[in-house]
Write an enzyme that holds these catalytic residues in place. Structure first.
Site, short mmCIF file in Angstrom:
data_model
loop_
_atom_site.label_atom_id
_atom_site.label_comp_id
_atom_site.label_asym_id
_atom_site.label_seq_id
_atom_site.Cartn_x
_atom_site.Cartn_y
_atom_site.Cartn_z
N LYS A 59 -16.01 8.90 -0.53
CA LYS A 59 -17.26 9.06 -1.28
C LYS A 59 -18.47 8.90 -0.38
O LYS A 59 -19.51 9.47 -0.63
CB LYS A 59 -17.35 7.96 -2.35
N LYS A 76 -10.06 10.02 6.22
CA LYS A 76 -9.76 10.18 4.80
C LYS A 76 -10.97 10.75 4.04
O LYS A 76 -12.11 10.55 4.45
CB LYS A 76 -9.27 8.87 4.18
N LYS A 94 -19.13 -3.28 6.27
CA LYS A 94 -20.22 -2.83 5.40
C LYS A 94 -21.58 -3.39 5.80
O LYS A 94 -22.61 -2.84 5.42
CB LYS A 94 -19.93 -3.20 3.93
#
Ligand code: ATP
Ligand code: LTN
Length: 327
Positions: free
Chosen positions: A196, A193, A112
């Site tokens: 969001k 996958k 991240k």
């Protein structure tokens, strides 16, 4: 030992059918077994930049979708993390029971923070707050995605370290990873996958997508060469659509395959779109009804926070006492 389930979800506002089929639907189904606690983790959300207005809206929309998707306030506890200050306080205690080395090994931080100009300490420290979320409720089971397993293991280590320093206090939680529910893949790239944070909105069917948008996205989903509707590793696109169908229809993959036998890809996709639209409809209607009265929604969430605090505060008081804090 009583079963206590705790899970958290970030208020990103873009809940998709992967979140629903892979997580929320199973949370809703498990509500008759033990104590179930669900938390919209807005304090975790501010580890990356958030516009206050958007954060507020996303927190309410995530909570409303959980309720619309079947989380029942009569059976379970649903609340917003910042409504219970015990999480922040417990997070500090967790901090003081994690080594720098161990925290530095958390892989989500590496992913991240990569390429970001400003990385705040909260993003690094995220797992300490998550450990507090979990252990303050004597949680036994933590349903999560694979990527969060390392964080639950850290929560176990925090509990163990505290117990060995101060005496038996915390239970050791178990991560429950993907035992139920398929991993739903992107409609644009079925090797990835559904997520969001995917900037391509055609990759996901969002829970608030209108029927015509759902149809358009599914009809243009990437499929594979050949003409047979069959699940196989060589056909990731068809396999993904079959798994979306079987999850929504609550049948096995084989049953879905049998139902679709002989159909063209176009007709098959149309059937998948039909069931997604049909199953999303009641959730969307309930969502609209809940969002029609945000004051009532807030009242519900405050009620949840109060119930949560009754549990967490007892644990935190015991912890403070053991540490030697005066009160
Ligand atoms: P991000 O894009 O930020 O990684 P996300 O879409 O993966 O977000 P999370 O908030 O990390 O969503 O996950 C919420 C829950 O939804 C988790 O339990 C996770 O396992 C589940 N989930 C997320 N994506 C999928 C998916 N594609 N298929 C099945 N379950 C999923
Ligand atoms: N980090 C998790 C959300 C989360 C959570 C938790 C999950 C925060 N606190 C406690 C389970 C238990 C995520 O990003 N999915």
């Amino acid at each position: 030992m009583a079963k206590v389930v705790f899970s958290g979800i970030q208020p990103s506002g873009n809940l998709h059918i992967g979140n629903y089929l892979g997580a929320v639907r199973h949370w809703a189904k498990g509500q008759d077994d033990g104590l179930n606690i669900f938390c919209v983790v807005d304090m975790h959300a501010i580890t990356v930049e958030q516009d206050p207005k958007v954060l507020r809206e996303n927190t309410l929309s995530t909570a409303a979708f959980l309720l619309a998707a079947g989380i029942d306030q009569e059976k379970s506890i649903l609340f917003v993390q910042s409504m219970n200050a015990d999480h922040a306080n417990g997070g500090w205690i967790a901090n003081c029971n994690i080594s720098m080395g161990q925290m530095s090994r958390m892989t989500q931080f590496k992913d991240k923070s990569e390429g970001k100009q400003f990385v705040n300490v909260g993003l690094f420290d995220y797992p300490a707050l998550m450990a507090a979320d979990i252990i303050l409720y004597s949680t036994t089971h933590v349903p999560i995605g694979d990527d969060q397993k390392q964080h639950v293991e850290l929560a176990r280590d925090v509990a163990e370290r505290f117990n060995s320093r101060y005496g038996e206090t915390f239970l050791l939680p178990e991560p429950v990873v993907g035992e139920t529910g398929a991993r739903i893949m992107s409609l644009v790239d079925p090797e990835k996958k559904m997520s969001k944070s995917d900037p391509n909105t055609s990759a996901s069917v969002f829970l608030f997508d209108e029927p015509d948008v759902v149809r358009k996205k599914i009809m243009s989903a990437v499929t594979d060469s050949g003409a047979e509707v069959k699940a196989s590793p060589e056909k990731p696109g068809i396999t993904n659509l079959l798994s979306i169908h079987s999850e929504f229809a609550e049948t096995s993959m084989e049953d879905s395959e049998r139902q679709m036998q002989g159909l063209s890809y176009g007709d098959f996709k149309s059937k998948v779109a039909d069931i997604v639209v049909e199953k999303l409809k009641p959730i969307q209607e309930k969502y609209a009804q809940i969002r029609g009265d945000d004051n009532k929604l807030l009242e519900t969430l405050r009620g949840g926070a109060k119930k949560a605090q009754e549990i967490s505060h007892k644990k935190l008081t015991e912890v403070y006492d053991k540490i030697g804090f005066v009160s």
